[in-house]
Design an enzyme around this catalytic site. Structure first.
Site, PDB file in Angstrom:
ATOM      1  N   THR A 121       9.222  -3.971  -0.828  1.00  0.00           N
ATOM      2  CA  THR A 121       8.760  -5.382  -1.051  1.00  0.00           C
ATOM      3  C   THR A 121       8.547  -5.394  -2.431  1.00  0.00           C
ATOM      4  OG1 THR A 121       6.859  -6.847  -0.933  1.00  0.00           O
ATOM      5  CG2 THR A 121       6.319  -4.541  -0.694  1.00  0.00           C
ATOM      6  N   ASP A 122       8.757  -6.700  -3.069  1.00  0.00           N
ATOM      7  CA  ASP A 122       8.494  -7.224  -4.382  1.00  0.00           C
ATOM      8  C   ASP A 122       6.927  -6.784  -4.898  1.00  0.00           C
ATOM      9  OD1 ASP A 122       7.324  -9.349  -3.134  1.00  0.00           O
ATOM     10  OD2 ASP A 122       8.601 -10.616  -4.193  1.00  0.00           O
ATOM     11  N   GLU A 123       6.112  -6.895  -3.847  1.00  0.00           N
ATOM     12  CA  GLU A 123       4.603  -6.742  -4.024  1.00  0.00           C
ATOM     13  C   GLU A 123       4.078  -5.576  -4.742  1.00  0.00           C
ATOM     14  OE1 GLU A 123       1.767  -7.803  -0.994  1.00  0.00           O
ATOM     15  OE2 GLU A 123       3.167  -9.211  -0.267  1.00  0.00           O
ATOM     16  N   TYR A 148      -2.339  -2.898   1.368  1.00  0.00           N
ATOM     17  CA  TYR A 148      -0.729  -2.648   2.087  1.00  0.00           C
ATOM     18  C   TYR A 148       0.139  -2.611   0.650  1.00  0.00           C
ATOM     19  CZ  TYR A 148       3.875  -5.013   2.642  1.00  0.00           C
ATOM     20  OH  TYR A 148       5.209  -5.394   2.846  1.00  0.00           O
ATOM     21  N   LYS A 152       3.117   0.720   0.358  1.00  0.00           N
ATOM     22  CA  LYS A 152       4.283   0.300   0.137  1.00  0.00           C
ATOM     23  C   LYS A 152       4.896   1.006  -1.262  1.00  0.00           C
ATOM     24  CE  LYS A 152       7.034  -1.275   2.440  1.00  0.00           C
ATOM     25  NZ  LYS A 152       7.948  -0.971   3.556  1.00  0.00           N
TER      26      LYS A 152
HETATM   27  P1  NAD Z   1       6.346  -6.952  10.827  1.00  0.00           P
HETATM   28  O1  NAD Z   1       4.883  -6.537  10.724  1.00  0.00           O
HETATM   29  O2  NAD Z   1       6.969  -8.318  11.333  1.00  0.00           O
HETATM   30  O3  NAD Z   1       7.258  -5.767  11.853  1.00  0.00           O
HETATM   31  C1  NAD Z   1       6.980  -4.532  11.817  1.00  0.00           C
HETATM   32  C2  NAD Z   1       7.428  -3.879  12.829  1.00  0.00           C
HETATM   33  O4  NAD Z   1       7.352  -2.513  12.743  1.00  0.00           O
HETATM   34  C3  NAD Z   1       6.914  -4.243  14.450  1.00  0.00           C
HETATM   35  O5  NAD Z   1       7.871  -4.375  15.150  1.00  0.00           O
HETATM   36  C4  NAD Z   1       6.013  -2.656  14.674  1.00  0.00           C
HETATM   37  O6  NAD Z   1       5.896  -2.842  16.044  1.00  0.00           O
HETATM   38  C5  NAD Z   1       6.764  -1.768  13.958  1.00  0.00           C
HETATM   39  N1  NAD Z   1       5.871  -0.658  13.693  1.00  0.00           N
HETATM   40  C6  NAD Z   1       4.931  -0.779  12.839  1.00  0.00           C
HETATM   41  N2  NAD Z   1       4.249   0.480  12.993  1.00  0.00           N
HETATM   42  C7  NAD Z   1       5.047   1.390  13.552  1.00  0.00           C
HETATM   43  C8  NAD Z   1       5.174   2.910  13.731  1.00  0.00           C
HETATM   44  N3  NAD Z   1       4.280   3.524  13.230  1.00  0.00           N
HETATM   45  N4  NAD Z   1       6.246   3.353  14.271  1.00  0.00           N
HETATM   46  C9  NAD Z   1       7.265   2.374  14.632  1.00  0.00           C
HETATM   47  N5  NAD Z   1       7.450   1.190  14.674  1.00  0.00           N
HETATM   48  C10 NAD Z   1       6.255   0.519  14.081  1.00  0.00           C
HETATM   49  O7  NAD Z   1       7.055  -6.854   9.581  1.00  0.00           O
HETATM   50  P2  NAD Z   1       8.243  -7.377   8.644  1.00  0.00           P
HETATM   51  O8  NAD Z   1       7.761  -8.672   8.190  1.00  0.00           O
HETATM   52  O9  NAD Z   1       9.353  -7.702   9.577  1.00  0.00           O
HETATM   53  O10 NAD Z   1       8.651  -6.272   7.584  1.00  0.00           O
HETATM   54  C11 NAD Z   1       9.556  -5.446   7.917  1.00  0.00           C
HETATM   55  C12 NAD Z   1       9.753  -4.607   6.482  1.00  0.00           C
HETATM   56  O11 NAD Z   1      10.141  -5.334   5.327  1.00  0.00           O
HETATM   57  C13 NAD Z   1       8.371  -3.884   5.904  1.00  0.00           C
HETATM   58  O12 NAD Z   1       8.721  -2.696   5.704  1.00  0.00           O
HETATM   59  C14 NAD Z   1       7.863  -4.887   5.009  1.00  0.00           C
HETATM   60  O13 NAD Z   1       7.074  -4.173   4.015  1.00  0.00           O
HETATM   61  C15 NAD Z   1       8.986  -5.076   4.327  1.00  0.00           C
HETATM   62  N6  NAD Z   1       9.117  -6.552   3.723  1.00  0.00           N
HETATM   63  C16 NAD Z   1       8.796  -7.540   4.395  1.00  0.00           C
HETATM   64  C17 NAD Z   1       8.724  -8.946   3.566  1.00  0.00           C
HETATM   65  C18 NAD Z   1       8.166 -10.286   4.217  1.00  0.00           C
HETATM   66  O14 NAD Z   1       8.218 -11.160   3.547  1.00  0.00           O
HETATM   67  N7  NAD Z   1       7.728 -10.215   5.760  1.00  0.00           N
HETATM   68  C19 NAD Z   1       9.249  -8.822   2.277  1.00  0.00           C
HETATM   69  C20 NAD Z   1       9.905  -7.863   1.677  1.00  0.00           C
HETATM   70  C21 NAD Z   1       9.576  -6.566   2.545  1.00  0.00           C
HETATM   71  O1  TDX Z   2      -2.889 -18.966   6.121  1.00  0.00           O
HETATM   72  C1  TDX Z   2      -2.496 -18.719   5.168  1.00  0.00           C
HETATM   73  N1  TDX Z   2      -2.773 -19.595   4.253  1.00  0.00           N
HETATM   74  C2  TDX Z   2      -2.404 -19.212   3.043  1.00  0.00           C
HETATM   75  O2  TDX Z   2      -2.428 -19.799   1.840  1.00  0.00           O
HETATM   76  C3  TDX Z   2      -1.845 -17.567   4.888  1.00  0.00           C
HETATM   77  C4  TDX Z   2      -1.626 -16.563   6.116  1.00  0.00           C
HETATM   78  C5  TDX Z   2      -1.323 -17.225   3.644  1.00  0.00           C
HETATM   79  N2  TDX Z   2      -1.629 -18.150   2.727  1.00  0.00           N
HETATM   80  C6  TDX Z   2      -1.076 -17.734   1.330  1.00  0.00           C
HETATM   81  C7  TDX Z   2      -1.302 -16.341   0.825  1.00  0.00           C
HETATM   82  C8  TDX Z   2       0.036 -15.990   0.261  1.00  0.00           C
HETATM   83  O3  TDX Z   2      -0.105 -16.512  -1.266  1.00  0.00           O
HETATM   84  O4  TDX Z   2       0.248 -17.693   1.572  1.00  0.00           O
HETATM   85  C9  TDX Z   2       1.103 -16.822   0.801  1.00  0.00           C
HETATM   86  C10 TDX Z   2       1.917 -15.961   1.591  1.00  0.00           C
HETATM   87  O5  TDX Z   2       1.152 -15.123   2.670  1.00  0.00           O
HETATM   88  P1  TDX Z   2       1.799 -14.062   3.562  1.00  0.00           P
HETATM   89  O6  TDX Z   2       2.417 -14.875   4.547  1.00  0.00           O
HETATM   90  O7  TDX Z   2       0.411 -13.447   4.161  1.00  0.00           O
HETATM   91  O8  TDX Z   2       2.649 -13.155   2.741  1.00  0.00           O
HETATM   92  P2  TDX Z   2       2.229 -12.288   1.362  1.00  0.00           P
HETATM   93  O9  TDX Z   2       0.830 -11.718   1.340  1.00  0.00           O
HETATM   94  O10 TDX Z   2       2.926 -13.040   0.230  1.00  0.00           O
HETATM   95  O11 TDX Z   2       3.114 -11.041   1.859  1.00  0.00           O
HETATM   96  C11 TDX Z   2       4.590 -11.295   2.313  1.00  0.00           C
HETATM   97  O12 TDX Z   2       5.495 -10.992   1.405  1.00  0.00           O
HETATM   98  C12 TDX Z   2       5.776  -9.915   1.008  1.00  0.00           C
HETATM   99  C13 TDX Z   2       4.686 -10.145   3.696  1.00  0.00           C
HETATM  100  O13 TDX Z   2       3.793 -10.746   4.509  1.00  0.00           O
HETATM  101  C14 TDX Z   2       4.879  -8.974   3.150  1.00  0.00           C
HETATM  102  O14 TDX Z   2       4.928  -7.777   4.050  1.00  0.00           O
HETATM  103  C15 TDX Z   2       5.819  -8.789   1.999  1.00  0.00           C
HETATM  104  O15 TDX Z   2       6.021  -7.471   1.460  1.00  0.00           O
END
Ligand code: NAD
Ligand code: TDX
Length: 332
Positions: A121-123, A148, A152
């Site tokens: 992630t960019d975080e 978190y 990462k």
């Molecule tokens: P998510 O929470 O929707 O999915 C995570 C999945 O991993 C789930 O299906 C969960 O059951 C599985 N999991 C968790 N712990 C596990 C374990 N110990 N063994 C096997 N499976 C396990 O997450 P997401 O948003 O789809 O993110 C997926 C990946 O992408 C992560 O590595 C996250 O850091 C990265 N990422 C997410 C975002 C975003 O915007 N959501 C952005 C950049 C990177």
């Molecule tokens: O109810 C809400 N209201 C609100 O204002 C929620 C759930 C979030 N927010 C804000 C917090 C953040 O500034 O919205 C923005 C996005 O929040 P999230 O969806 O929780 O994402 P963020 O914390 O930015 O992280 C996401 O992007 C990077 C993913 O969850 C991470 O897994 C990924 O690494």
């Protein structure tokens, strides 16, 4: 044709990737997923049974991981605890899955000399000021803010160390905020859409000036596949689609798309340590590997995402009440 092990393939981005790979390549896919609260087998419905199998298990289980890694050509590692707010309440599962889980996979690909792609992630880079002209690049120093993002960051550093010390054939990608179908309702965009659909008031943290750089999950999938096929071993690629928007604008856009007054939301208590702004410079991925995003119109992508949640209440409905109960306990 080759066989991919996709960890976390029942989660949001992992399941989108599995659909994308099965539609656009000849690969055989094995998903390994623990099915935590965030995993959902319904996200993998309708896939071709002759090219796909699901294994229920934990990436920290080294025997299971070893057996599966032996069967495949490459591992694409999505599994993680992924939600910042949860990491502020209970960080422990984040350390176990994100750090020990990644370590377990690295040891297996090291033993069996398999290609590894680490999804991050960019975080890990911390945050930017609103008026900073710079964006994150692969040389920006790591400066994570939350439990978190620190786990990462730790997992990325493990991958780099395993490449350098043991010659593991790995690449890393750091992507910005994803949106699209199959995203858990705890996350910002689906939470607001399903709040409207459930008759609840959408919730904006703090002032809503925080900026996220949105990319559609399909564009993330095409980028990961591009890096898996053509990326240079040991390199880090940043993935982003120039989608910077502040949260206030996004919540108002969702309300407008859903036919509600643009101000029909409430401000709730801010996230502790809330990162102000993320912005990705993806020029390396575009120039060196020729990748381009398809979803360049955020409004259109958001409209189709709203439509998906309207059409798929059976998918998100069962998660909604427990998620809102958890938020209510935090005053959010
Ligand atoms: P998510 O929470 O929707 O999915 C995570 C999945 O991993 C789930 O299906 C969960 O059951 C599985 N999991 C968790 N712990 C596990 C374990 N110990 N063994 C096997 N499976 C396990 O997450 P997401 O948003 O789809 O993110 C997926 C990946 O992408 C992560 O590595 C996250 O850091 C990265 N990422 C997410 C975002 C975003 O915007 N959501 C952005 C950049 C990177
Ligand atoms: O109810 C809400 N209201 C609100 O204002 C929620 C759930 C979030 N927010 C804000 C917090 C953040 O500034 O919205 C923005 C996005 O929040 P999230 O969806 O929780 O994402 P963020 O914390 O930015 O992280 C996401 O992007 C990077 C993913 O969850 C991470 O897994 C990924 O690494």
């Amino acid at each position: 044709m080759s066989t991919l092990l996709v960890t976390g393939g029942a989660g949001f981005i992992g399941s989108n990737f599995v659909h994308y790979v099965l539609e656009n390549t000849e690969h055989y896919v094995i998903v390994l997923d623990k099915l935590t609260y965030a995993g959902n087998l319904n996200s993998l419905e309708g896939l071709p049974a002759n090219r796909f199998e699901f294994v229920h298990g934990d990436i920290t289980n080294s025997d299971l991981v070893d057996n599966l890694v032996q069967r495949v050509d490459a591992v694409v590692h999505y599994a993680a605890e992924s939600h910042n707010d949860n990491s502020l309440v209970d960080p422990r599962p984040f350390l176990d899955t994100n750090i020990v889980g990644t370590y377990t996979l690295l040891e297996a690909v090291r033993r069996h000399n398999k290609r590894f792609h680490h999804v991050s992630t960019d975080e890990v880079y911390g945050d930017l000021e609103l008026d900073d002209p710079n964006k994150f690049t692969s040389t920006t120093p790591y400066n994570p803010s939350s439990p978190y993002s620190s786990t990462k960051a730790a997992s990325d550093l493990l991958v780099r160390a395993w490449v350098r010390s043991f010659g593991v054939q790995a690449t890393i990608s750091n992507c910005s905020n994803n949106y699209g179908p199959y995203q858990h309702v705890e996350k910002f965009i689906p939470r607001q859409i399903t709040n409207v659909l459930a008759g609840l008031t959408p919730k904006l943290y703090g002032t809503g000036e925080n900026v996220r750089d949105w990319i559609h999950a399909d564009d993330h999938s095409s980028a990961v596949l591009t890096i898996l096929n053509n990326g240079t071993i040991g390199e880090t690629y940043l993935i982003g689609a120039d989608g910077e928007r502040n949260n206030k604008d996004v919540i108002e856009e969702i309300l407008e798309i859903m036919g509600q007054p643009r101000d029909a939301y409430e401000h709730v208590i801010d996230r502790p340590g809330h990162d102000l702004r993320y912005a990705i410079d993806s020029s390396r991925l575009r120039e060196e590997l020729g990748w381009t995003p398809k979803y360049v119109d955020f409004h259109q992508g958001l409209q189709s995402t709203v439509q998906w949640y309207m059409d798929n209440e059976a998918w998100w409905g069962p998660q909604k009440q427990a998620t809102e109960t958890r938020y209510a306990e935090q005053g959010q």
